[in-house]
Design a protein around this motif. Structure first.
Motif, PDB file in Angstrom:
ATOM      1  N   GLU A  23      43.115  36.276  52.056  1.00 52.23           N
ATOM      2  CA  GLU A  23      42.087  36.008  53.060  1.00 52.23           C
ATOM      3  C   GLU A  23      41.977  34.506  53.325  1.00 52.23           C
ATOM      4  O   GLU A  23      41.901  34.070  54.478  1.00 52.23           O
ATOM      5  N   LEU A  24      41.987  33.704  52.253  1.00 53.32           N
ATOM      6  CA  LEU A  24      41.680  32.277  52.405  1.00 53.32           C
ATOM      7  C   LEU A  24      42.888  31.415  52.783  1.00 53.32           C
ATOM      8  O   LEU A  24      42.733  30.433  53.506  1.00 53.32           O
ATOM      9  N   GLY A  57      46.730  28.130  57.983  1.00 51.44           N
ATOM     10  CA  GLY A  57      47.413  28.688  59.149  1.00 51.44           C
ATOM     11  C   GLY A  57      48.606  29.537  58.739  1.00 51.44           C
ATOM     12  O   GLY A  57      48.571  30.234  57.731  1.00 51.44           O
ATOM     13  N   SER A  58      49.689  29.423  59.506  1.00 45.46           N
ATOM     14  CA  SER A  58      50.842  30.296  59.273  1.00 45.46           C
ATOM     15  C   SER A  58      51.893  29.651  58.368  1.00 45.46           C
ATOM     16  O   SER A  58      53.008  30.154  58.260  1.00 45.46           O
ATOM     17  N   LYS A  59      51.535  28.553  57.712  1.00 42.50           N
ATOM     18  CA  LYS A  59      52.520  27.822  56.900  1.00 42.50           C
ATOM     19  C   LYS A  59      53.275  28.739  55.936  1.00 42.50           C
ATOM     20  O   LYS A  59      54.482  28.597  55.745  1.00 42.50           O
ATOM     21  N   TYR A  60      52.565  29.666  55.305  1.00 43.01           N
ATOM     22  CA  TYR A  60      53.212  30.556  54.328  1.00 43.01           C
ATOM     23  C   TYR A  60      53.250  32.005  54.813  1.00 43.01           C
ATOM     24  O   TYR A  60      53.381  32.917  54.010  1.00 43.01           O
ATOM     25  N   GLY A  61      53.106  32.197  56.129  1.00 48.51           N
ATOM     26  CA  GLY A  61      53.137  33.551  56.666  1.00 48.51           C
ATOM     27  C   GLY A  61      51.736  34.135  56.767  1.00 48.51           C
ATOM     28  O   GLY A  61      50.735  33.435  56.590  1.00 48.51           O
ATOM     29  N   THR A  62      51.672  35.432  57.046  1.00 50.60           N
ATOM     30  CA  THR A  62      50.364  36.055  57.278  1.00 50.60           C
ATOM     31  C   THR A  62      49.641  36.348  55.966  1.00 50.60           C
ATOM     32  O   THR A  62      48.429  36.544  55.943  1.00 50.60           O
ATOM     33  N   ASP A  63      50.379  36.419  54.875  1.00 50.56           N
ATOM     34  CA  ASP A  63      49.744  36.595  53.567  1.00 50.56           C
ATOM     35  C   ASP A  63      50.654  36.003  52.486  1.00 50.56           C
ATOM     36  O   ASP A  63      51.759  35.539  52.772  1.00 50.56           O
TER      37      ASP A  63
END
Ligand code: ZN
Length: 359
Positions: free
Chosen positions: A213-214, A220-226
């Motif tokens: 969530e955090l 942002g999207s630096k590491y993907g959606t999760d």
């Protein structure tokens, strides 16, 4: 206190104060008005290092010098269990990493910040070792690092690997997660976990949900959606991370200087890494690689030769099993003395075996 340890009471007290203040500031308030620390006699060392609500046992001997911080380490560790297992009442039988591992990570942070990142555990006769680095050391020098994941019921973990997988591997991947997201976001994750789950029974997925969530919210999207890709490898998987700065080739291309830098992924673990390049004219550039391919080349046309380059310059990837191959310098520098290394590792292994007795 045992009478023969009376002069060490102050060591316990100072360690407990440091741990209290640190948890208050970085995780949440200790909600009880009291804390009891019991110092067992040396011939009852089976009772060293145990945790109960508002009550912990420590452990020392009359001959433990100031530079061996075993007494402090035990107090910091057992006090940490007031949070990980008591306030955050996880199931140790099914997910021991949630209390022993998280606690080991905080033990490292508190010990290193209080007594020095390179000297928190040992600072004696020129031997030095910090607390988090002793966890990393135990993890990366394990005989079979790819033996298992730190997740799973205690009886399902490979024989002889419980301590490494539960304590030191978890502390090492927690420090890696901190490296990836940065300390402020890491603290926010842990504080959120504490606020939502104190006096309740969280499980591993509850923690992962907060990370997922955090991290996108803050980064942002630096590491993907999760961050599931991270947990699948570091927690649920046995992937090994090792990135190497393989080569630097300064050349002339159409009369202009050009440098090709090759970075290689040696392990089966895939994680994004920074690559820092230092030019002879003093300039530096930082690159970001997703770390997925077997190797990656950067072609630079800066009108200057490259002097050195390093993968993961800030050591975010604390799980990287070999930090010695992370950088390469074209001009050989004076190598740091490594003569104590072997002796030191032997020493640390013995130390870790003693620690493994503790709960
Ligand atoms: Zn413990």
């Amino acid at each position: 206190m045992q009478p023969e340890h009376a002069d060490q009471a102050i060591r316990y007290i100072n360690a407990a104060k440091a741990a209290l203040a640190y948890f208050d500031k970085h995780l949440g308030k200790y909600p009880f008005p009291n804390l009891t620390i019991v110092d067992p006699p040396l011939d009852a060392q089976g009772s060293f290092g145990m945790e109960y609500p508002t009550f912990i046992t420590a452990g020392t001997a009359w001959f433990v010098p100031v530079g061996l911080r075993f007494p402090e380490e035990v107090v910091v560790h057992e006090f940490g269990h007031q949070y990980f297992m008591q306030l955050l009442a996880t199931n140790e039988f099914e997910e021991a990493w949630l209390d022993e591992g998280f606690n080991q990570y905080y033990e490292g942070r508190i010990m290193d910040e209080t007594y020095g990142a390179r000297s928190a555990v040992v600072d004696l006769f020129g031997f030095r070792m910090g607390d988090l680095e002793s966890s990393r050391d135990d993890y990366v020098h394990n005989d079979d690092i790819a033996l298992g994941s730190s997740f799973g019921n205690t009886w399902q973990l490979p024989v002889g690997q419980y301590s490494m997988l539960t304590y030191t591997k978890t502390a090492t991947w927690m420090r890696t997660l901190e490296g990836l997201v940065g300390k402020p976001v890491m603290d926010e994750i842990m504080q959120t976990y504490f606020i939502r789950w104190k006096f309740k029974h969280p499980n591993g997925q509850n923690f992962i949900d907060i990370v997922n969530e955090l991290v996108p919210k803050r980064l942002g999207s630096k590491y993907g959606t999760d961050m599931n890709w991270f947990f699948e490898q570091a927690l649920y998987g046995d992937n090994v991370f090792d990135y190497e700065l393989l080569s630097i080739k300064n050349q002339i291309n159409e009369e202009r200087p050009q440098t090709v830098i090759t970075v290689r992924r040696n392990g089966d673990g895939k994680i994004p890494v920074d690559v820092l390049v230092h030019f002879k004219n003093g300039k530096e550039r930082l690159f970001f690689w997703d770390g997925k391919a077997r190797q990656h080349q950067f072609t630079l046309t800066e009108n200057a030769d490259v002097l050195w380059a390093t993968v993961d310059p800030k050591q975010k990837i604390y799980m990287d099993t070999n930090l010695n191959n992370n950088s390469l310098t074209l001009k050989p520098s004076s190598a740091p003395a490594a003569k104590f290394a072997t002796k030191f590792l032997f020493w640390i292994e013995n130390w870790m075996q003693w620690l493994a007795w503790l709960a």
